[in-house]
Design a protein around this motif. Structure first.
Motif, PDB file in Angstrom:
ATOM      1  N   SER A 105      57.255  49.276  26.817  1.00 44.98           N
ATOM      2  CA  SER A 105      57.301  47.852  26.849  1.00 44.98           C
ATOM      3  C   SER A 105      56.957  47.324  28.191  1.00 44.98           C
ATOM      4  O   SER A 105      56.172  46.303  28.286  1.00 44.98           O
ATOM      5  N   ALA A 106      57.272  48.117  29.169  1.00 48.91           N
ATOM      6  CA  ALA A 106      56.630  47.832  30.590  1.00 48.91           C
ATOM      7  C   ALA A 106      55.040  48.082  30.780  1.00 48.91           C
ATOM      8  O   ALA A 106      54.319  47.160  31.231  1.00 48.91           O
ATOM      9  N   LEU A 107      54.424  48.957  29.912  1.00 48.73           N
ATOM     10  CA  LEU A 107      53.488  49.254  29.929  1.00 48.73           C
ATOM     11  C   LEU A 107      52.492  48.161  28.912  1.00 48.73           C
ATOM     12  O   LEU A 107      51.434  47.427  29.509  1.00 48.73           O
ATOM     13  N   ILE A 108      53.009  47.811  28.001  1.00 48.32           N
ATOM     14  CA  ILE A 108      52.380  46.575  27.102  1.00 48.32           C
ATOM     15  C   ILE A 108      52.279  45.330  28.016  1.00 48.32           C
ATOM     16  O   ILE A 108      51.467  44.776  28.116  1.00 48.32           O
ATOM     17  N   PHE A 109      53.645  44.913  28.746  1.00 47.30           N
ATOM     18  CA  PHE A 109      53.728  43.761  29.356  1.00 47.30           C
ATOM     19  C   PHE A 109      52.510  43.965  30.692  1.00 47.30           C
ATOM     20  O   PHE A 109      52.521  43.005  31.273  1.00 47.30           O
ATOM     21  N   SER A 110      52.226  44.945  31.092  1.00 46.36           N
ATOM     22  CA  SER A 110      51.284  44.990  32.209  1.00 46.36           C
ATOM     23  C   SER A 110      49.945  44.750  31.774  1.00 46.36           C
ATOM     24  O   SER A 110      49.174  44.557  32.639  1.00 46.36           O
ATOM     25  N   ILE A 111      49.519  44.574  30.502  1.00 42.31           N
ATOM     26  CA  ILE A 111      48.160  44.325  30.206  1.00 42.31           C
ATOM     27  C   ILE A 111      47.522  43.090  30.690  1.00 42.31           C
ATOM     28  O   ILE A 111      46.553  42.948  31.121  1.00 42.31           O
ATOM     29  N   VAL A 112      48.378  41.939  30.388  1.00 41.56           N
ATOM     30  CA  VAL A 112      47.959  40.675  30.818  1.00 41.56           C
ATOM     31  C   VAL A 112      47.845  40.614  32.344  1.00 41.56           C
ATOM     32  O   VAL A 112      46.846  40.134  32.821  1.00 41.56           O
ATOM     33  N   PRO A 113      48.849  40.976  33.203  1.00 43.91           N
ATOM     34  CA  PRO A 113      48.900  41.006  34.497  1.00 43.91           C
ATOM     35  C   PRO A 113      47.346  41.805  35.010  1.00 43.91           C
ATOM     36  O   PRO A 113      46.899  41.475  36.005  1.00 43.91           O
ATOM     37  N   VAL A 114      47.008  42.880  34.591  1.00 41.58           N
ATOM     38  CA  VAL A 114      46.128  43.544  35.154  1.00 41.58           C
ATOM     39  C   VAL A 114      44.738  42.997  34.799  1.00 41.58           C
ATOM     40  O   VAL A 114      43.832  42.893  35.622  1.00 41.58           O
ATOM     41  N   ALA A 115      44.684  42.272  33.518  1.00 41.66           N
ATOM     42  CA  ALA A 115      43.463  41.571  33.094  1.00 41.66           C
ATOM     43  C   ALA A 115      43.289  40.548  34.070  1.00 41.66           C
ATOM     44  O   ALA A 115      41.979  40.146  34.551  1.00 41.66           O
ATOM     45  N   PHE A 116      44.258  39.772  34.397  1.00 41.08           N
ATOM     46  CA  PHE A 116      44.421  38.616  35.216  1.00 41.08           C
ATOM     47  C   PHE A 116      43.792  39.039  36.657  1.00 41.08           C
ATOM     48  O   PHE A 116      43.131  38.513  37.320  1.00 41.08           O
ATOM     49  N   PHE A 117      44.564  40.373  37.220  1.00 40.04           N
ATOM     50  CA  PHE A 117      44.041  40.771  38.550  1.00 40.04           C
ATOM     51  C   PHE A 117      42.412  41.348  38.682  1.00 40.04           C
ATOM     52  O   PHE A 117      41.707  40.859  39.648  1.00 40.04           O
ATOM     53  N   VAL A 118      41.952  41.834  37.511  1.00 38.76           N
ATOM     54  CA  VAL A 118      40.778  42.215  37.303  1.00 38.76           C
ATOM     55  C   VAL A 118      39.766  40.936  37.253  1.00 38.76           C
ATOM     56  O   VAL A 118      38.707  40.927  37.937  1.00 38.76           O
ATOM     57  N   ALA A 119      40.086  40.134  36.670  1.00 38.15           N
ATOM     58  CA  ALA A 119      39.305  38.870  36.517  1.00 38.15           C
ATOM     59  C   ALA A 119      39.340  38.094  37.826  1.00 38.15           C
ATOM     60  O   ALA A 119      38.190  37.602  38.222  1.00 38.15           O
ATOM     61  N   VAL A 120      40.243  37.839  38.357  1.00 35.86           N
ATOM     62  CA  VAL A 120      40.550  36.917  39.594  1.00 35.86           C
ATOM     63  C   VAL A 120      39.549  37.787  40.921  1.00 35.86           C
ATOM     64  O   VAL A 120      38.858  37.315  41.562  1.00 35.86           O
ATOM     65  N   SER A 121      39.764  39.272  40.741  1.00 38.41           N
ATOM     66  CA  SER A 121      39.119  39.807  41.724  1.00 38.41           C
ATOM     67  C   SER A 121      37.694  39.930  41.719  1.00 38.41           C
ATOM     68  O   SER A 121      36.923  39.716  42.490  1.00 38.41           O
ATOM     69  N   GLN A 122      37.149  39.978  40.405  1.00 42.75           N
ATOM     70  CA  GLN A 122      35.590  39.779  40.107  1.00 42.75           C
ATOM     71  C   GLN A 122      35.152  38.336  40.505  1.00 42.75           C
ATOM     72  O   GLN A 122      34.028  38.099  40.918  1.00 42.75           O
ATOM     73  N   LEU A 123      36.173  37.388  40.191  1.00 38.36           N
ATOM     74  CA  LEU A 123      35.592  36.084  40.402  1.00 38.36           C
ATOM     75  C   LEU A 123      35.586  35.908  42.041  1.00 38.36           C
ATOM     76  O   LEU A 123      34.772  35.097  42.477  1.00 38.36           O
ATOM     77  N   THR A 124      36.282  36.580  42.804  1.00 36.41           N
ATOM     78  CA  THR A 124      36.531  36.370  44.276  1.00 36.41           C
ATOM     79  C   THR A 124      35.274  36.896  44.742  1.00 36.41           C
ATOM     80  O   THR A 124      34.813  36.389  45.608  1.00 36.41           O
ATOM     81  N   ASN A 125      34.761  38.074  44.146  1.00 35.76           N
ATOM     82  CA  ASN A 125      33.797  38.852  44.861  1.00 35.76           C
ATOM     83  C   ASN A 125      32.611  37.952  44.471  1.00 35.76           C
ATOM     84  O   ASN A 125      31.538  38.046  45.324  1.00 35.76           O
ATOM     85  N   ALA A 126      32.383  37.338  43.308  1.00 33.75           N
ATOM     86  CA  ALA A 126      31.252  36.598  43.063  1.00 33.75           C
ATOM     87  C   ALA A 126      31.121  35.297  43.578  1.00 33.75           C
ATOM     88  O   ALA A 126      30.073  34.876  44.197  1.00 33.75           O
ATOM     89  N   LYS A 127      32.257  34.949  44.287  1.00 35.43           N
ATOM     90  CA  LYS A 127      32.548  33.481  44.886  1.00 35.43           C
ATOM     91  C   LYS A 127      31.688  33.687  46.156  1.00 35.43           C
ATOM     92  O   LYS A 127      31.124  32.905  46.796  1.00 35.43           O
ATOM     93  N   GLY A 128      32.145  34.977  46.697  1.00 32.48           N
ATOM     94  CA  GLY A 128      31.519  35.064  48.311  1.00 32.48           C
ATOM     95  C   GLY A 128      32.781  34.933  49.236  1.00 32.48           C
ATOM     96  O   GLY A 128      33.848  34.943  48.856  1.00 32.48           O
ATOM     97  N   PRO A 129      32.438  34.731  50.417  1.00 29.47           N
ATOM     98  CA  PRO A 129      33.344  34.753  51.508  1.00 29.47           C
ATOM     99  C   PRO A 129      34.340  33.528  51.342  1.00 29.47           C
ATOM    100  O   PRO A 129      33.924  32.491  50.875  1.00 29.47           O
ATOM    101  N   GLN A 130      35.413  33.851  51.972  1.00 34.01           N
ATOM    102  CA  GLN A 130      36.346  32.605  52.085  1.00 34.01           C
ATOM    103  C   GLN A 130      35.887  31.472  52.716  1.00 34.01           C
ATOM    104  O   GLN A 130      36.321  30.290  52.477  1.00 34.01           O
ATOM    105  N   TRP A 131      34.958  31.446  53.698  1.00 30.73           N
ATOM    106  CA  TRP A 131      34.676  30.397  54.345  1.00 30.73           C
ATOM    107  C   TRP A 131      33.543  29.518  53.593  1.00 30.73           C
ATOM    108  O   TRP A 131      33.169  28.481  54.096  1.00 30.73           O
ATOM    109  N   LEU A 132      33.463  29.839  52.313  1.00 33.18           N
ATOM    110  CA  LEU A 132      32.334  29.222  51.390  1.00 33.18           C
ATOM    111  C   LEU A 132      33.518  28.749  50.168  1.00 33.18           C
ATOM    112  O   LEU A 132      33.132  28.859  49.152  1.00 33.18           O
TER     113      LEU A 132
END
Length: 180
Positions: free
Chosen positions: A17-44
């Motif tokens: 059950s812990a593994l099943i419940f980790s799917i959504v958070p991992v997907a969230f982390f990967v999506a946000v990480s990719q969007l952050t990289n695509a956005k560029g530096p924080q000063w933008l």
């Protein structure tokens, strides 16, 4: 023999059950990480939110001084930043402040990543524990699901700021309401 088998069986179910419940958070982390990289530096920043103001106010708080801006929920991000900056270094306050001022983008990335990890852990653990307490996994998954389906949450994730800080506390509040 049967009691140890029951314990192993229960531990196996908990692990699954812990593994099943980790799917959504991992997907969230990967999506946000990719969007952050695509956005560029924080000063933008793409909004009126500027992560530098939260970083500098975190430095003021860490140094025992009042921040230049006191607003909700910005104060929580500033306090989070101050705690993390102080906990992440053995340098004196003055040396740490100097280091942050020399490389602010580096420290904003560190604070942003820590806030993202904190959010992901809350998205994973609190709904999972709520589902275990209620003995209803559907409730837990329904609490997690919006983190993937609302684009505004993904947008909040690309900057170090107060908007992402609201997400974990909101999930905890929803879980508390579900338990009541």
């Amino acid at each position: 023999m049967s009691s140890s088998h029951n314990i192993r069986s229960r531990m196996g179910r908990l692990a699954k059950s812990a593994l099943i419940f980790s799917i959504v958070p991992v997907a969230f982390f990967v999506a946000v990480s990719q969007l952050t990289n695509a956005k560029g530096p924080q000063w933008l920043p793409y909004t009126f939110e500027n992560p530098y103001s939260y970083l500098f106010n975190s430095l003021l708080l860490m140094d025992g001084r009042a921040p230049h801006a006191i607003e909700h929920p910005g104060t929580t991000a500033q306090v989070f930043g101050a705690i993390l900056l102080r906990a992440s270094s053995l340098k004196s306050n003055d040396d740490l402040i100097t280091s942050v001022l020399r490389e602010p983008e580096k420290y904003i990335r560190v604070l942003h990543r820590a806030l993202l990890i904190f959010t992901v852990l809350i998205i994973w653990i609190v709904p999972w524990l709520t589902a275990l307490a209620l003995r209803d996994y559907v409730v837990g998954v329904l609490i997690q699901a919006p983190s993937l389906f609302y684009s505004v949450l993904l947008f909040y994730g690309i900057l170090f700021g107060p908007d992402l800080m609201v997400v974990p506390f909101s999930i905890v509040a929803v879980c508390c309401c579900a338990l009541l």
